[in-house]
Design an enzyme around this catalytic site. Structure first.
Site, PDB file in Angstrom:
ATOM      1  N   HIS A 172       0.702  -1.476   0.216  1.00 49.07           N
ATOM      2  CA  HIS A 172      -0.213   0.439  -0.175  1.00 49.07           C
ATOM      3  C   HIS A 172       0.529   1.138  -0.557  1.00 49.07           C
ATOM      4  CE1 HIS A 172      -3.705   2.137   1.956  1.00 49.07           C
ATOM      5  NE2 HIS A 172      -2.556   3.212   1.694  1.00 49.07           N
ATOM      6  N   GLU A 173       1.735   1.949   1.155  1.00 47.92           N
ATOM      7  CA  GLU A 173       2.677   2.592   1.189  1.00 47.92           C
ATOM      8  C   GLU A 173       3.465   2.644  -0.166  1.00 47.92           C
ATOM      9  OE1 GLU A 173       2.141   4.643   3.363  1.00 47.92           O
ATOM     10  OE2 GLU A 173       0.615   3.586   4.664  1.00 47.92           O
ATOM     11  N   HIS A 199       1.994   5.035  -2.884  1.00 44.93           N
ATOM     12  CA  HIS A 199       1.698   6.283  -2.338  1.00 44.93           C
ATOM     13  C   HIS A 199       3.103   6.414  -3.144  1.00 44.93           C
ATOM     14  CE1 HIS A 199      -1.423   6.614  -0.274  1.00 44.93           C
ATOM     15  NE2 HIS A 199      -1.348   6.045   0.347  1.00 44.93           N
ATOM     16  N   HIS A 227       3.554   6.272  -7.185  1.00 43.00           N
ATOM     17  CA  HIS A 227       2.959   7.358  -7.528  1.00 43.00           C
ATOM     18  C   HIS A 227       4.068   9.046  -7.088  1.00 43.00           C
ATOM     19  CE1 HIS A 227      -1.481   9.754  -7.324  1.00 43.00           C
ATOM     20  NE2 HIS A 227      -0.375  10.203  -8.505  1.00 43.00           N
TER      21      HIS A 227
END
Length: 598
Positions: free
Chosen positions: A390-391, A394, A397
């Site tokens: 998940h991180e 980020h 991105h």
């Protein structure tokens, strides 16, 4: 034997992030801070001639943006140094000074937006004819002029900027209470050995086979918040009043409208989320009933709901294993994506393990011109595998945005940020299900998905509804007492989880430990982001490289357009209820698969 946390110094260097990639040492940070503060002090000199000519406007904007970039770098270094050990006074001071620098910058540039609004669209267009380089600021200008009715005069904007240090104090106070001052008691594990209850260990303890351990962890955790219930209520009340203050000062009808307008999103999107999820609660109620049945419990309590349904499967992953799993899971996104992930794992991006005083939870952070960073409090539970990917979503991105956008447009909106992270989680689940080695493992993963969905969509939407309720309460002139918030929170838990779940008294205090309630209508983006991510993940899995390439363009877009527009180009329209309804249908489908396998 007491199992206390390691100190920062006891953690091996290979498991720490390398903040020296931002500044080589603390002295460099201090020198840069001193230099930037002088630059900030001189910004006010730009005010008088700011819009006198096209050349002046361009030069001033370039100067301000450069200083903003430098300030963001200072803050990144300071807050991550602080988060390594929130008990370290030196880095507390660094963080405070970086925040002060941000506030001084905001104060010094408070003339900018009113001046651009006063200049107006026609004059701006004439300036662009004279100085073509001003077209670089087109989206920046459009966003300001779009919100022109909510900006104040230069003097009024200056007052609002000066209020920044005061209105930000609520979150800072909560952070100090929650991360530095609050110490949880020792409890006994399943072997009757004492272990320190911490934020990082809490969820693992809730998954313990021994129900007594789960109950003790739950009750002792929330008991500490109950002891300080009035303090936490006063801090949250202060934070919400700050949100309402800014909304009213800027002539918005509500704090919700004010918070969403920065992303150019209407309140209809927020309300649609709550309404659509509320209309699809029956599958969650069914899931709670199934949990109670399969766990063979007379009563189902919240501390039972985290326990895996499939006891025979004990999925634990060493940190080195997670890196290989994640690289395999993101293969549908292409070789370039995989190579950057590999680089991130071995180039000081990640702070892996919990240490004494370290900030709880997980996040991705960083600054322009330097690779992204990830804070973890890694344990071997499967939830940490999903948290890490998940991180990493980020971080990726940020990586692609920074590589493809100038600083001004590199900072993507949070509304789309959760898409990148939860899309990675979708890909990981697909990979894990496809490679499940047994019926039991597949059951476990299906249950893990249902639990993740419960936390990401149902729970975050419940949080979003709570946020709406507490802001509306303050807007109606009411005070947010602990008793008032307990009643709101109990009512929402009953609505979302249904009759199968016993609502314990201690659960009424859970609102006190949720840091996201200080982020001004942040949590709804998890649920909308999940829905958008699920749709994009399906496209990537079904359409292959073409869809993956389109998704990478989404990552590269950064903040160069409004988030709803960027998502629409990627193939998802979040103004419609369909993505949320499809996500709820996916939950229902996976629940059915689970029931069939059982």
């Amino acid at each position: 034997m007491s199992k206390e946390l390691k100190t920062r110094e006891e953690i091996k260097e290979k498991y720490k992030w390398n903040l020296n990639d931002i500044y080589p040492d603390d002295q460099s940070f201090e020198s840069e801070l001193e230099k930037v503060l002088k630059e900030v002090k001189n910004i006010s000199k730009l005010k008088d001639d700011f819009t006198a000519s096209a050349d002046n406007l361009l030069a001033a904007l370039n100067k301000i943006i450069t200083i903003e970039e430098q300030t963001s770098k200072l803050y990144a270094y300071a807050h991550m140094k602080y988060d390594q050990n929130t008990q370290n006074e030196k880095y507390q001071n660094y963080k405070n000074k970086a925040v002060m620098c941000y506030n001084k910058l905001s104060n010094s540039t408070s003339f900018m937006v009113p001046a651009i609004i006063q200049l107006g669209e026609k004059k701006l267009n004439k300036f662009k004819e004279v100085e073509v380089e001003l077209e670089f600021y087109n989206h920046f200008f459009d966003d300001i002029l779009r919100q022109k009715d909510h900006y104040l005069s230069a003097e009024e904007e200056k007052i609002l900027a000066l209020a920044g240090e005061v209105t930000q104090s609520s979150e800072n106070i909560f952070s100090m209470l929650n991360n530095a001052d609050l110490e949880f008691p020792l409890i006994k594990d399943e072997k009757e050995e004492e272990i320190r209850l911490t934020h990082g260990r809490y969820i693992d303890l809730l998954k313990n086979e021994d129900r007594r351990v789960r109950q003790d962890a739950f009750e002792e955790m929330h008991g500490e918040y109950q002891k300080l219930e009035n303090t936490f209520a006063a801090v949250l009340d202060s934070s919400v009043k700050g949100d309402v203050f800014y909304a009213r000062a800027r002539k918005y009808d509500s704090a919700l409208e004010s918070a969403l307008d920065s992303d150019n999103i209407s309140t209809d999107v927020y309300n649609n989320l709550i309404d659509t999820v509320s209309n699809n609660l029956e599958p969650l109620h069914q899931y709670m009933k199934l949990k109670k049945e399969l766990l063979n419990l007379d009563e189902l309590h919240i501390y039972d709901t985290y326990k895996p349904l499939i006891e025979e499967v004990d999925l634990k992953f060493k940190y080195e294993e997670t890196k290989e799993i994640i690289k395999n899971a993101v293969k549908p996104l292409g070789n370039d994506y995989i190579q950057v992930v590999e680089k991130g794992f071995h180039s000081g991006w990640i702070d892996v393990y919990e240490n004494k005083g370290k900030r709880s939870g997980a996040y991705s952070s960083g600054c322009y011109g330097v690779h992204p960073y990830i804070l973890m409090n890694y344990t071997q539970d499967i939830s940490n595998l999903f948290t890490l990917i998940h991180e990493m979503g980020h971080a990726m991105h940020s990586y692609y945005s920074n590589k493809n956008q100038p600083y001004l447009y590199s900072n993507y909106k949070i509304f789309v940020a959760e898409v990148a992270s939860t899309l990675n989680e979708n890909l990981l689940l697909d990979y894990m299900l496809e490679n499940a080695k047994s019926r039991e493992e597949k059951l476990y993963l299906l249950n893990y998905f249902l639990e993740g969905f419960r936390g990401t969509v149902y729970r975050q939407t419940m949080f979003a509804e709570f946020e709406k309720m507490i802001h509306e309460s303050v807007e109606a002139g009411e005070s947010l007492t602990s008793q008032a918030m307990q009643k709101m929170y109990r009512k929402l838990n009953q609505k979302y989880f249904g009759e199968a779940l016993v609502i314990d008294e201690k659960l009424d205090y859970e609102w006190a430990r949720i840091p996201h309630f200080y982020y001004n209508f942040y949590v709804y983006k998890y649920a909308t982001g999940y829905s958008a991510a699920a749709a994009l993940a399906d496209k990537i899995q079904n359409d292959g490289p073409e869809a993956a390439a389109k998704y990478l363009e989404f990552l590269k877009a950064g903040g160069s357009d409004y988030p709803l527009n960027i998502l629409r180009k990627a193939g998802v329209d979040m103004k419609k209820a369909q993505p949320i309804e499809n996500a709820a249908a996916k939950f229902k489908n996976y629940l059915k698969q689970l029931q069939e396998l059982i």
